[in-house]
Write a protein that holds these residues in place. Structure first.
Motif: not given
Length: 122
Positions: A25-26, A70-72, A3-7, A111-117
């Protein structure tokens, strides 16, 4: 499951700042970053950071954008300062498990996020 989330993202005046964040994650990740695509233009790499901390920036954003990680917990941030109208684009977070990190066309990001404008006005 991966799961990839971008904000982040949004609008800013020229000279302003915005911050993007991305978490995945995952899966164990060794390279994260952002690509962007402006209307009528090809997609281009903006910034990537390896687990080692090595970074790569597009020439157009050097000195203005910084990328940290933070790759942790598989999280990265893109701090965008002194934004210019040419920075207007959809920004996509990318991630990969393999260590090769960069913008070359043969470097694939699964893995790609949904995109943010991001919109910068003059």
């Amino acid at each position: 499951d991966v799961k990839l989330d971008e904000f982040g993202g949004g609008s800013a005046q020229a000279g302003g700042s915005l911050r993007l964040s991305c978490s995945i994650s995952g899966i164990v990740i060794n390279c994260m970053g952002w690509f962007r695509q402006a209307p009528g233009k090809e997609r281009e790499g903006v910034a990537v950071i390896a687990a080692s901390g090595t970074t790569l920036f597009a020439d157009s954003v050097k000195g203005r954008f910084t990328i940290t990680q933070n790759y942790a917990n598989n999280t990265a941030w893109l701090q965008m300062n002194n934004l210019q109208p040419d920075d207007t684009a959809i920004y996509y977070c990318v991630a990969k498990s393999a260590h090769l990190c960069g913008f070359r066309s043969d470097i694939r990001y699964p893995y790609w996020g949904q995109g943010t404008q991001v919109t910068v006005s003059s």
